[in-house]
Design an enzyme around this catalytic site. Structure first.
Site, mmCIF file in Angstrom:
data_model
loop_
_atom_site.group_PDB
_atom_site.id
_atom_site.type_symbol
_atom_site.label_atom_id
_atom_site.label_comp_id
_atom_site.label_asym_id
_atom_site.label_seq_id
_atom_site.Cartn_x
_atom_site.Cartn_y
_atom_site.Cartn_z
ATOM 1 N N ARG A 84 0.853 -1.192 0.000
ATOM 2 C CA ARG A 84 0.000 0.000 0.000
ATOM 3 C C ARG A 84 0.888 1.242 0.000
ATOM 4 O O ARG A 84 1.742 1.392 0.870
ATOM 5 C CB ARG A 84 -0.915 -0.007 1.226
ATOM 6 C CG ARG A 84 -1.747 1.242 1.348
ATOM 7 C CD ARG A 84 -2.845 1.159 2.411
ATOM 8 N NE ARG A 84 -3.548 2.425 2.442
ATOM 9 C CZ ARG A 84 -3.495 3.296 3.458
ATOM 10 N NH1 ARG A 84 -2.838 3.009 4.572
ATOM 11 N NH2 ARG A 84 -4.119 4.454 3.371
ATOM 12 N N HIS A 128 -3.166 10.880 0.606
ATOM 13 C CA HIS A 128 -2.653 10.655 1.968
ATOM 14 C C HIS A 128 -2.117 12.003 2.466
ATOM 15 O O HIS A 128 -0.934 12.155 2.773
ATOM 16 C CB HIS A 128 -1.587 9.561 1.966
ATOM 17 C CG HIS A 128 -1.387 8.902 3.308
ATOM 18 N ND1 HIS A 128 -1.536 7.545 3.510
ATOM 19 C CD2 HIS A 128 -1.063 9.405 4.519
ATOM 20 C CE1 HIS A 128 -1.291 7.250 4.789
ATOM 21 N NE2 HIS A 128 -0.995 8.368 5.420
ATOM 22 N N GLU A 173 -7.900 8.462 5.935
ATOM 23 C CA GLU A 173 -8.240 9.086 7.212
ATOM 24 C C GLU A 173 -8.794 10.507 7.102
ATOM 25 O O GLU A 173 -8.159 11.472 7.541
ATOM 26 C CB GLU A 173 -7.018 9.065 8.146
ATOM 27 C CG GLU A 173 -6.475 7.665 8.394
ATOM 28 C CD GLU A 173 -5.399 7.614 9.480
ATOM 29 O OE1 GLU A 173 -4.884 8.685 9.853
ATOM 30 O OE2 GLU A 173 -5.095 6.516 9.965
ATOM 31 N N ASN A 299 -7.858 1.711 9.525
ATOM 32 C CA ASN A 299 -6.567 1.884 10.187
ATOM 33 C C ASN A 299 -6.808 1.823 11.687
ATOM 34 O O ASN A 299 -7.617 2.593 12.221
ATOM 35 C CB ASN A 299 -5.948 3.239 9.834
ATOM 36 C CG ASN A 299 -5.536 3.319 8.371
ATOM 37 O OD1 ASN A 299 -5.578 2.329 7.646
ATOM 38 N ND2 ASN A 299 -5.132 4.505 7.944
ATOM 39 N N TYR A 301 -4.955 1.565 15.576
ATOM 40 C CA TYR A 301 -3.763 1.614 16.430
ATOM 41 C C TYR A 301 -4.078 1.391 17.902
ATOM 42 O O TYR A 301 -3.322 0.759 18.617
ATOM 43 C CB TYR A 301 -3.046 2.966 16.265
ATOM 44 C CG TYR A 301 -2.408 3.088 14.907
ATOM 45 C CD1 TYR A 301 -1.145 2.561 14.662
ATOM 46 C CD2 TYR A 301 -3.095 3.681 13.844
ATOM 47 C CE1 TYR A 301 -0.563 2.636 13.396
ATOM 48 C CE2 TYR A 301 -2.513 3.749 12.576
ATOM 49 C CZ TYR A 301 -1.252 3.229 12.364
ATOM 50 O OH TYR A 301 -0.685 3.287 11.114
ATOM 51 N N GLU A 353 -3.843 -0.231 7.919
ATOM 52 C CA GLU A 353 -2.687 0.186 8.724
ATOM 53 C C GLU A 353 -2.840 -0.373 10.124
ATOM 54 O O GLU A 353 -3.921 -0.289 10.725
ATOM 55 C CB GLU A 353 -2.609 1.721 8.874
ATOM 56 C CG GLU A 353 -2.093 2.447 7.674
ATOM 57 C CD GLU A 353 -2.026 3.965 7.900
ATOM 58 O OE1 GLU A 353 -1.831 4.413 9.051
ATOM 59 O OE2 GLU A 353 -2.178 4.692 6.902
HETATM 60 C C1 FCB Z 1 -1.896 7.165 10.582
HETATM 61 C C2 FCB Z 1 -1.414 7.685 9.252
HETATM 62 C C3 FCB Z 1 -0.059 7.195 8.859
HETATM 63 C C4 FCB Z 1 0.887 7.085 10.042
HETATM 64 C C5 FCB Z 1 0.239 6.366 11.186
HETATM 65 C C6 FCB Z 1 1.126 6.190 12.390
HETATM 66 O O1 FCB Z 1 -2.803 8.057 11.118
HETATM 67 O O2 FCB Z 1 -2.315 7.331 8.245
HETATM 68 O O3 FCB Z 1 0.420 8.039 7.849
HETATM 69 O O4 FCB Z 1 1.352 8.321 10.371
HETATM 70 O O5 FCB Z 1 -0.926 7.018 11.568
#
Ligand code: FCB
Length: 455
Positions: A84, A128, A173, A299, A301, A353
């Site tokens: 990607r 992006h 995002e 995405n 985290y 992500e």
């Molecule tokens: C996301 C972004 C990516 C990277 C990660 C850690 O929000 O899409 O570019 O910075 O966080």
């Protein structure tokens, strides 16, 4: 749930599952002014004193623009079947409108062909975050004209690459571009205005829908979709104020994007909350936004904990933290995917992500990033668990291939599974890359075994 354990029990994913690594143009390419590239809002924002933690910028980054071939060798060597990446709009159309830059388009053509030659499917993201500065000078995403410039950009990229990429995501995002870029203002373009942020979010969604329609009309064969940053939102306590606030924040983060895309309307509670700051929506906009798509990129985290009293201190959660200070919460990924699956009628989802920043140390050619290995392993386990419970998933991609420019954190935060020494530009596979490669080999062996036994 113990997702790591579940993964260890020889779980195997479908053969066609996309396993990848992810990057974005501004974060790795460098070559900020090379071969006719125009400035983006991030080039401009990096010059604002104090905007970037280490006062750095994207001028050089990982020199991927020069080193793309050896970087693709690394990608292929990992054994992934998907990569990607994003196209830099100001590299291919420097002013956002007007003339196209052949050298920029050539670069992405070489990149796509290089991936195909190595047996890796290209997953392209159009936006992006690196909007051409010239469009920002005319109001950027707050200006409805930008929607139409984006559709032209999508068509121009499709014209050159559309026949060879597996997937095209319109935006990465939109919440980040709207909220961090235009309400909180700690990301480019650094605007701090809630009404503008809401209008930007609407224009991003609208441009997504119109671009998908235009690409379909061109006979685009790639899968079309969008990538959202989503997380489960949880109240800090059972107090009614915390619970009410959590519903609202879930509305602003999740439903504000998911509802228009999949239900055709903005959530009423968030609209009421915005009051006069609610966006202007023209006739036909909502139908355009709801244009069916082929995939949803997620995405993930961390989770989001909400306290009505103000910012919540992550230390209270008692969970391990990454170097970003984000809680490590793999079960949140299962919860999130399950919830999306239950609340919406969705095409296949991809984790586009997922990864962690950790304080890595390079010693004798090795980086023993065991915390990252654990992070990735447990999150893949969390995806497996969601699939076991019936969620249709198309793939999983690690953020990121390389250590890179982490936006307002500059180069201080390292997300790569491949270490970058910024002085020499030397790449070193971290233990997490070695683990991922080994994991993918085992997946491949398991699917081959499944084929031979007719499993
Ligand atoms: C996301 C972004 C990516 C990277 C990660 C850690 O929000 O899409 O570019 O910075 O966080």
């Amino acid at each position: 749930m113990n997702s790591a354990l579940y993964l260890d029990q020889a779980h195997h994913f479908p053969r066609e599952f996309a396993w990848g690594v992810a990057t974005s143009a501004f974060q790795i390419e460098g070559a900020a002014q090379a071969d006719g590239k125009g400035p983006s809002i991030w080039d401009t924002f990096c010059k604002v004193p104090g905007a970037i933690a280490d006062a750095s910028d994207g001028t050089v980054a990982c020199e991927h623009y020069q080193r793309w071939e050896s970087d693709l060798d690394i990608v292929a060597n990992l054994g992934v079947n998907a990569y990607r990446f994003s196209v830099s709009w100001p590299r291919v159309r420097p002013g956002g409108a007007g003339a196209w830059n052949a050298q920029g388009l050539d670069f992405y053509e070489r990149l796509v062909d290089g991936l195909l030659a190595r047996g890796v499917a290209p997953y392209l993201t159009l936006n992006h975050w690196d909007l051409p500065q010239e469009l920002q000078d005319q109001g950027g995403w707050a200006n409805r004209d930008t929607v139409h410039r984006f559709v032209e950009y999508a068509l121009g990229v499709h014209d050159r690459l559309g026949d060879r990429v597996a997937s095209i995501a319109t935006h990465n995002e939109p919440w980040v571009m709207a909220m961090l870029g235009h309400e909180i203002g700690n990301f480019a373009p650094g605007v701090k205005n809630r009404a503008i942020a809401a209008q930007v979010a609407h224009h991003l969604l609208l441009s997504h829908g119109l671009a998908v329609q235009a690409l379909r009309a061109e006979g685009c064969k790639a899968d079309l979709g969008i990538v959202l940053n989503l997380s489960p939102t949880q109240p800090a306590t059972n107090a009614p104020e915390d619970q009410a606030r959590t519903v609202l924040e879930d509305g602003r983060l999740v439903r504000w994007y998911m509802d228009p895309l999949f239900k055709g309307s903005y959530p009423a509670d968030v609209m009421n909350h915005l009051g006069e700051d609610a966006p202007t929506v023209e006739a036909g906009d909502m139908a355009a936004i709801q244009t069916p798509i082929d995939f949803l990129g997620v995405n993930y985290y961390t989770r989001t904990v909400i306290s009505a009293a103000g910012p919540w201190d992550v230390k209270q959660g008692g969970l391990e933290l990454s170097d970003m200070g984000w809680e490590i919460y793999p079960e949140g990924l299962t919860q999130l995917l399950m919830r999306l699956h239950q609340d919406y009628s969705l095409p296949p989802m991809y984790v586009t992500e997922n990864g962690g920043a950790f304080k890595d140390e390079l010693h004798n050619g090795r980086v023993h990033d065991l915390a990252r290995v654990k992070y990735i392993k447990e999150h893949i386990g969390a995806v497996a668990e969601a699939m076991r419970q019936g969620v249709k998933m198309g793939g999983y991609m690690v953020w990121s291939l390389l250590d890179n420019f982490e936006w307002a954190s500059g180069y201080e935060k390292r997300f790569g599974i491949v270490h970058v020494d910024y002085a020499s530009q030397q790449r070193t596979l971290k233990d997490s890359a070695l683990w991922y490669r080994n994991f993918l080999q085992r997946q491949k062996a398991a699917s081959l075994a499944a084929v031979s036994t007719g499993d």
